[in-house]
Design a protein around this motif. Structure first.
Motif, mmCIF file in Angstrom:
data_model
loop_
_atom_site.group_PDB
_atom_site.id
_atom_site.type_symbol
_atom_site.label_atom_id
_atom_site.label_comp_id
_atom_site.label_asym_id
_atom_site.label_seq_id
_atom_site.Cartn_x
_atom_site.Cartn_y
_atom_site.Cartn_z
ATOM 1 N N GLN A 219 0.843 -1.200 0.000
ATOM 2 C CA GLN A 219 0.000 0.000 0.000
ATOM 3 C C GLN A 219 0.872 1.242 0.000
ATOM 4 O O GLN A 219 2.012 1.236 0.496
ATOM 5 N N ALA A 220 0.321 2.318 -0.562
ATOM 6 C CA ALA A 220 0.995 3.606 -0.472
ATOM 7 C C ALA A 220 1.010 4.055 0.982
ATOM 8 O O ALA A 220 0.019 3.877 1.708
ATOM 9 N N GLU A 221 2.121 4.615 1.415
ATOM 10 C CA GLU A 221 2.270 5.053 2.800
ATOM 11 C C GLU A 221 1.185 6.056 3.199
ATOM 12 O O GLU A 221 0.768 6.109 4.362
ATOM 13 N N LEU A 222 0.687 6.838 2.231
ATOM 14 C CA LEU A 222 -0.349 7.829 2.530
ATOM 15 C C LEU A 222 -1.734 7.201 2.692
ATOM 16 O O LEU A 222 -2.629 7.823 3.261
ATOM 17 N N TYR A 223 -1.913 5.971 2.196
ATOM 18 C CA TYR A 223 -3.222 5.304 2.275
ATOM 19 C C TYR A 223 -3.070 3.867 2.791
ATOM 20 O O TYR A 223 -3.300 2.905 2.069
ATOM 21 N N PRO A 224 -2.725 3.727 4.077
ATOM 22 C CA PRO A 224 -2.513 2.389 4.653
ATOM 23 C C PRO A 224 -3.796 1.774 5.215
ATOM 24 O O PRO A 224 -3.814 1.226 6.320
ATOM 25 N N SER A 225 -4.882 1.843 4.457
ATOM 26 C CA SER A 225 -6.188 1.448 4.995
ATOM 27 C C SER A 225 -6.261 -0.039 5.337
ATOM 28 O O SER A 225 -6.702 -0.412 6.429
ATOM 29 N N MET A 226 -5.836 -0.919 4.421
ATOM 30 C CA MET A 226 -5.867 -2.352 4.709
ATOM 31 C C MET A 226 -4.816 -2.717 5.754
ATOM 32 O O MET A 226 -5.035 -3.588 6.599
ATOM 33 N N THR A 241 -1.372 11.125 -3.403
ATOM 34 C CA THR A 241 -0.431 10.060 -3.731
ATOM 35 C C THR A 241 -0.358 9.837 -5.234
ATOM 36 O O THR A 241 -1.362 9.986 -5.945
ATOM 37 N N LEU A 242 0.820 9.483 -5.699
ATOM 38 C CA LEU A 242 0.986 9.110 -7.105
ATOM 39 C C LEU A 242 0.178 7.855 -7.419
ATOM 40 O O LEU A 242 -0.306 7.677 -8.534
ATOM 41 N N ALA A 243 0.010 6.999 -6.425
ATOM 42 C CA ALA A 243 -0.708 5.734 -6.610
ATOM 43 C C ALA A 243 -2.198 5.923 -6.350
ATOM 44 O O ALA A 243 -2.785 5.282 -5.474
ATOM 45 N N GLU A 244 -2.827 6.774 -7.138
ATOM 46 C CA GLU A 244 -4.233 7.095 -6.884
ATOM 47 C C GLU A 244 -5.141 5.882 -7.079
ATOM 48 O O GLU A 244 -6.224 5.802 -6.494
#
Length: 419
Positions: A219-226, A241-244
């Protein structure tokens, strides 16, 4: 970032999951011929760079440039005749919308996609270009999602979730089925996680084919939801995040069960690693990937010790990246490698000052790209000025030789650093 303890799950937990290897094999038989069996190819250069044997699965070669077609098509093919005639609806501003629209048009199934009002026009036009009806509603994805569920009930449409449905998960699992058939030596799969549909499907297929395979989510560090759900963490989930494509604040109810039961680990990657991975894939493999598609390689770059000596499969899950954003990523990578730099140099405001500085650049064989003079908005005295010079060098060592030469000539120079 601290190392994460591996996730463990009992055989009983895995046995109750609603998608099996048989379901994924059936999905593959259903969708074959209508999707591209994308190549799984070893990358000699990335293998040397990371210390692992790296195989790449080029899902960015699908017609809509993303793996999402697989699950969408499987879902559409399983609709009953009445549901097909009425049509389907989804909330998406990304690859799910295009995959559903494209295959819906092929099959004669009406497709409605609800997108936020803030969706870039190019994405609206791409989705409409595949034959879907686009409804713009709300400012956030949550608004679009709620409106889609309302329209579902009002119009008798079938809602197709981007990741939290068994038929979608089964379709996405066909990626791993093909990878392990084409490269049976793979002992580790590194899979991006947003909502979790791709990991759920690939993990189910891979574990069914090779029970001892290692499954790593990214996961992207900005979106660690899981990550937060599985690891019972409380990391914030927000930012640009670049990984939208994997920037999901709330993972699926169903998919979190799969990830909890199947994942050996989940790792987080920084924006810098994502940018580097996108750039490397273009330079080395000559292939364009979006940020989410590069997340697997970013994990190998940022957590190298985890993968050294292993045979790793990476899925390049999408290639839909804005060309201006891609250009910016490539330029930033050049800057970080020392091949592109901006130097801030303090000068005296007198005739010939810039000429003498330029002479040093010439002597060091450094190409000047742009020059920015700043006389007014500076803390220097009235006769002082700041000059920013953007230049191109061969590598980091070449840049350092230039900096040394400037210092030896008495100039105060500093690099303008990137974030």
């Amino acid at each position: 970032m601290n190392k994460i303890d591996p996730v463990s799950a009992s055989d009983e937990q895995r046995d109750v999951l609603p998608v099996t290897l048989a379901d994924i094999r059936a999905a593959h038989g259903r969708i074959s011929g209508a999707i591209v069996r994308t190549p799984t190819v070893i990358s000699q250069t990335l293998s040397k760079l990371t210390g692992a044997t790296v195989y790449l699965k080029f899902e960015n070669h699908q017609f809509t440039a993303a793996y999402k077609e697989r699950g969408a098509l499987n879902r559409l093919l399983l609709l009953d005749p009445v549901s097909r005639a009425k049509g389907v609806i989804a909330a998406s501003a990304g690859n799910h919308a295009q995959g559903l629209a494209y295959h819906g048009a092929r099959l004669g199934v009406p497709v409605t996609i609800v997108m936020p009002n803030t969706t870039p026009l190019v994405k609206v036009m791409q989705t409409e270009g595949h034959g879907a009806t686009v409804v713009l509603h709300g400012e956030k994805f949550e608004d679009a999602y709620a409106h889609a569920r309302t329209l579902e009930a009002e119009r008798g449409l079938t809602f197709v979730h981007p990741f939290d449905e068994a038929d979608i998960i089964a379709g996405q699992g066909t990626v791993a089925l093909e990878m392990l058939e084409d490269a049976p030596g793979i002992d580790t799969l590194v899979v991006p996680i947003g909502g979790g549909g791709l990991f759920s499907g690939m993990g189910t297929a891979a574990r069914g084919m090779k029970p001892d395979i290692e499954l790593i989510g990214v996961q992207a560090e900005l979106y660690p939801s899981m990550y937060d759900v599985i690891k019972q963490a409380t990391l914030p989930c927000d930012g640009d995040t670049l990984a939208e494509g994997i920037a999901v604040k709330e993972p699926g109810t169903l998919t979190r069960q799969f990830v909890g039961a199947l994942a050996n680990d989940i790792v987080l990657v920084t924006e810098r690693a994502l940018e580097q991975a996108v750039s490397l894939l273009l330079q080395i493999e000559k292939t364009v990937v979006e940020g989410a598609g590069a997340a697997g390689l970013a994990a190998l770059l940022e957590h190298k010790a985890m993968f050294v000596g292993k045979t790793v499969g990476l899925v390049l899950c999408g290639g839909n990246i804005d060309t201006r954003l891609l250009a910016n990523v490539l330029l930033r990578d050049l800057a970080r490698s020392g091949r592109l730099a901006r130097l801030r140099i303090r000068l005296q405001d007198r005739p010939g000052a810039l000429y003498h500085v330029a002479r040093i650049f010439h002597e060091q064989q450094v190409n000047i790209i742009e020059v920015y003079h700043q006389r007014v908005f500076t803390s220097l005295p009235a006769k002082g000025l700041i000059t920013d010079i953007e230049c191109e060098t061969r590598d980091e060592a070449h840049l350092q030789r230039l900096m040394t030469a400037l210092a030896e000539d008495g100039y105060e120079a500093s690099l303008v650093e990137l974030a």
